[in-house]
Design an enzyme around this catalytic site. Structure first.
Site, PDB file in Angstrom:
ATOM      1  N   GLN A 287       6.219 -30.861  43.284  1.00  0.00           N
ATOM      2  CA  GLN A 287       7.034 -29.694  43.622  1.00  0.00           C
ATOM      3  C   GLN A 287       7.625 -29.762  45.018  1.00  0.00           C
ATOM      4  O   GLN A 287       8.556 -29.012  45.322  1.00  0.00           O
ATOM      5  CB  GLN A 287       6.195 -28.415  43.494  1.00  0.00           C
ATOM      6  CG  GLN A 287       5.820 -28.054  42.070  1.00  0.00           C
ATOM      7  CD  GLN A 287       4.879 -26.875  42.004  1.00  0.00           C
ATOM      8  OE1 GLN A 287       4.313 -26.452  43.026  1.00  0.00           O
ATOM      9  NE2 GLN A 287       4.689 -26.325  40.816  1.00  0.00           N
ATOM     10  N   ASN A 288       7.095 -30.632  45.884  1.00  0.00           N
ATOM     11  CA  ASN A 288       7.476 -30.572  47.290  1.00  0.00           C
ATOM     12  C   ASN A 288       8.031 -31.858  47.880  1.00  0.00           C
ATOM     13  O   ASN A 288       8.539 -31.831  48.996  1.00  0.00           O
ATOM     14  CB  ASN A 288       6.263 -30.136  48.132  1.00  0.00           C
ATOM     15  CG  ASN A 288       5.881 -28.695  47.891  1.00  0.00           C
ATOM     16  OD1 ASN A 288       6.443 -27.784  48.466  1.00  0.00           O
ATOM     17  ND2 ASN A 288       4.914 -28.493  47.003  1.00  0.00           N
ATOM     18  N   TRP A 289       7.958 -32.970  47.192  1.00  0.00           N
ATOM     19  CA  TRP A 289       8.444 -34.218  47.800  1.00  0.00           C
ATOM     20  C   TRP A 289       9.949 -34.397  47.612  1.00  0.00           C
ATOM     21  O   TRP A 289      10.598 -35.093  48.377  1.00  0.00           O
ATOM     22  CB  TRP A 289       7.681 -35.417  47.241  1.00  0.00           C
ATOM     23  CG  TRP A 289       8.265 -36.014  46.005  1.00  0.00           C
ATOM     24  CD1 TRP A 289       8.093 -35.557  44.735  1.00  0.00           C
ATOM     25  CD2 TRP A 289       9.106 -37.170  45.916  1.00  0.00           C
ATOM     26  NE1 TRP A 289       8.784 -36.368  43.858  1.00  0.00           N
ATOM     27  CE2 TRP A 289       9.407 -37.370  44.563  1.00  0.00           C
ATOM     28  CE3 TRP A 289       9.618 -38.053  46.859  1.00  0.00           C
ATOM     29  CZ2 TRP A 289      10.205 -38.402  44.124  1.00  0.00           C
ATOM     30  CZ3 TRP A 289      10.426 -39.093  46.419  1.00  0.00           C
ATOM     31  CH2 TRP A 289      10.702 -39.258  45.068  1.00  0.00           C
ATOM     32  N   ASN A 290      10.528 -33.743  46.591  1.00  0.00           N
ATOM     33  CA  ASN A 290      11.960 -33.858  46.321  1.00  0.00           C
ATOM     34  C   ASN A 290      12.485 -32.465  45.978  1.00  0.00           C
ATOM     35  O   ASN A 290      12.573 -32.089  44.814  1.00  0.00           O
ATOM     36  CB  ASN A 290      12.190 -34.833  45.168  1.00  0.00           C
ATOM     37  CG  ASN A 290      13.656 -35.168  44.970  1.00  0.00           C
ATOM     38  OD1 ASN A 290      14.541 -34.409  45.358  1.00  0.00           O
ATOM     39  ND2 ASN A 290      13.932 -36.311  44.368  1.00  0.00           N
ATOM     40  N   HIS A 294      13.507 -30.515  42.437  1.00  0.00           N
ATOM     41  CA  HIS A 294      12.595 -29.431  42.063  1.00  0.00           C
ATOM     42  C   HIS A 294      13.358 -28.125  41.846  1.00  0.00           C
ATOM     43  O   HIS A 294      13.115 -27.403  40.872  1.00  0.00           O
ATOM     44  CB  HIS A 294      11.528 -29.244  43.144  1.00  0.00           C
ATOM     45  CG  HIS A 294      10.671 -28.034  42.932  1.00  0.00           C
ATOM     46  ND1 HIS A 294       9.808 -27.916  41.862  1.00  0.00           N
ATOM     47  CD2 HIS A 294      10.561 -26.878  43.645  1.00  0.00           C
ATOM     48  CE1 HIS A 294       9.192 -26.744  41.926  1.00  0.00           C
ATOM     49  NE2 HIS A 294       9.636 -26.097  42.985  1.00  0.00           N
ATOM     50  N   TYR A 302      13.124 -25.018  33.797  1.00  0.00           N
ATOM     51  CA  TYR A 302      11.836 -24.339  33.637  1.00  0.00           C
ATOM     52  C   TYR A 302      12.010 -22.840  33.375  1.00  0.00           C
ATOM     53  O   TYR A 302      11.490 -22.314  32.374  1.00  0.00           O
ATOM     54  CB  TYR A 302      10.991 -24.574  34.886  1.00  0.00           C
ATOM     55  CG  TYR A 302       9.613 -23.957  34.824  1.00  0.00           C
ATOM     56  CD1 TYR A 302       8.578 -24.580  34.130  1.00  0.00           C
ATOM     57  CD2 TYR A 302       9.346 -22.750  35.466  1.00  0.00           C
ATOM     58  CE1 TYR A 302       7.317 -24.022  34.075  1.00  0.00           C
ATOM     59  CE2 TYR A 302       8.078 -22.178  35.417  1.00  0.00           C
ATOM     60  CZ  TYR A 302       7.076 -22.817  34.728  1.00  0.00           C
ATOM     61  OH  TYR A 302       5.828 -22.255  34.666  1.00  0.00           O
ATOM     62  N   HIS A 327      13.481 -41.401  34.895  1.00  0.00           N
ATOM     63  CA  HIS A 327      12.891 -42.549  35.592  1.00  0.00           C
ATOM     64  C   HIS A 327      13.034 -43.820  34.760  1.00  0.00           C
ATOM     65  O   HIS A 327      13.392 -44.889  35.274  1.00  0.00           O
ATOM     66  CB  HIS A 327      11.415 -42.288  35.894  1.00  0.00           C
ATOM     67  CG  HIS A 327      11.185 -41.466  37.132  1.00  0.00           C
ATOM     68  ND1 HIS A 327      11.272 -40.095  37.127  1.00  0.00           N
ATOM     69  CD2 HIS A 327      10.873 -41.821  38.405  1.00  0.00           C
ATOM     70  CE1 HIS A 327      11.024 -39.637  38.344  1.00  0.00           C
ATOM     71  NE2 HIS A 327      10.784 -40.667  39.137  1.00  0.00           N
TER      72      HIS A 327
END
Length: 397
Positions: A287-290, A294, A302, A327
């Site tokens: 949830q927080n790296w990209n 997100h 979502y 991916h």
């Protein structure tokens, strides 16, 4: 201790292999034939799909196209964005894997942006129709000078070439009629980020050529012989440079490159990542790296599923499934091979996220997240390279 141990490994690499860094060789990763530029042609052709989406929205705004017809045309346009470049990469032999990854990344970003562009404009039409249905004739006297003019862009005034291309180049995947804007371009900030971009891209190329490539090449024989002890040894040896390169790439892309783009375009929203390194769960990391991805998943995937009555667990699984698809799309198509184990490896994040969230807390959860990053990535790298080597070299011998 970490610095000394890694310095010893790097010095050992230099003594064993010598200097392998060759900037000129990087050009061959993008071009096989200097007179053939298929990846660049693909990227230029992406303009056709962006303009098609803009003209579909213009016709919808003018009322000359029904909502159902617009939905069909948008769906065909989005599907073509994914299928057309994949077919070109698979059929044109002069496309290199690195050039294909770059082109497909551009098309994937375009797909996500145009999906958001379509959704937001539809929301604007629905809102305008709802307001028109509730509107009543004004009974009071009109002002002599009319209504106060608003500075915000209102639908459908946003459907211009300028607006479309600003969105396409902006460092975001979520469309807005009015993006937050910074008041000026900070020249010193921009020069620092530019210096970081140039420095770190050179560092990345040097580390990959000097450190990763020899380790990967020496890992093919243990994989071919299924020598598990040597495979584990090569995996652990690759984990150090792989993770270092991943961290440098993260900083280069999410901090330096995106800030350069945002500063030049005076784009105000600079939240490209949060403190993912403090993650105590796999879910928090994803949830927080990209943040751009997100936000897109939350807004266009979502939450719409939740509003339709889908359970949170099913919606989260669908998000992971979409992430696994993209991916695999970005790796399998350029390498011209599909590997079910890679797709399932991405989906394994779901039980991993449940196990870490259920049984590990605090520093233990943080350690589990870091271990999955440090070990998981080199496993995928070695298996992809091994399969590519077997299909393209051993099979032709």
């Amino acid at each position: 201790m970490l610095v000394l141990s890694n310095a010893r490994l790097f010095l050992e690499n230099l003594i064993k292999y010598g200097i392998l860094v060759d900037p000129i060789q990087v050009v061959s990763l993008f071009l096989k034939d200097p007179y053939s530029w298929p990846s660049l042609c693909l990227i230029i052709a992406a303009n056709v799909f962006a303009l098609a989406a803009l003209h579909i929205e213009r016709r919808l705004a003018a009322g000359s196209l029904s909502e159902n017809g617009g939905t069909v045309l948008h769906t065909l346009n989005l599907l073509t964005i994914l299928c057309f470049p994949a077919l070109v990469v698979l059929m044109v032999s002069s496309v290199t894997p690195v050039g294909a990854v770059f082109a497909l990344s551009i098309y994937t970003i375009l797909f996500l942006k145009l999906f958001s562009f379509r959704d937001v404009n539809k929301w604007c039409r629905d809102r305008a129709q709802a307001k028109a249905a509730r509107a009543r004739p004004a009974s009071g006297p009109k002002r002599a000078n009319g209504d106060v003019a608003q500075s915000e862009v209102c639908y459908p005034a946003n459907l211009t070439y300028r607006d479309m291309y600003y969105f396409l180049f902006a460092p975001t995947l979520c469309y807005e009629l009015d993006f937050p804007r910074s008041p000026r371009i900070r020249k010193r900030f921009l020069l620092r980020r530019l210096f970081e971009m140039l420095f770190f891209i050179q560092l990345l190329v040097g580390l990959i050529q000097q450190w990763m490539v020899p380790t990967i090449q020496n890992s093919m024989k243990p994989f071919r012989d299924m020598d598990y002890s040597r495979i584990i040894e090569r995996l652990l040896k690759l984990a150090v440079p792989n993770h270092l390169i991943w961290l440098i790439f993260f900083y280069w892309f999410f901090h330096s490159s995106l800030n350069v783009l945002a500063e030049v375009m005076q784009f105000g929203d600079r939240e490209f990542y949060r403190d993912w390194w403090n993650s105590e769960s796999v879910t928090y990391f994803w949830q927080n790296w990209n943040i751009p991805v997100h936000k897109w998943c939350l807004r266009h995937f979502y939450k719409p599923m939740i509003k339709r009555g889908v359970s949170k667990w099913t919606a989260q699984t669908a998000v992971f499934l979409a992430s696994a698809f993209f991916h695999e799309y970005l790796v399998s198509v350029p390498l011209k091979m599909f590997r079910l184990w890679a797709f399932m490896g991405m989906m394994a994040q779901i039980p991993l996220a449940w196990l870490v969230g259920r049984f590990l807390r605090g520093n233990y959860g943080n350690a589990a997240v870091w271990i999955s990053l440090i070990i998981g990535q080199p496993i995928a790298v070695l298996m992809y390279v091994h399969d590519y080597y077997v299909l393209n070299y051993e099979g032709s011998q």
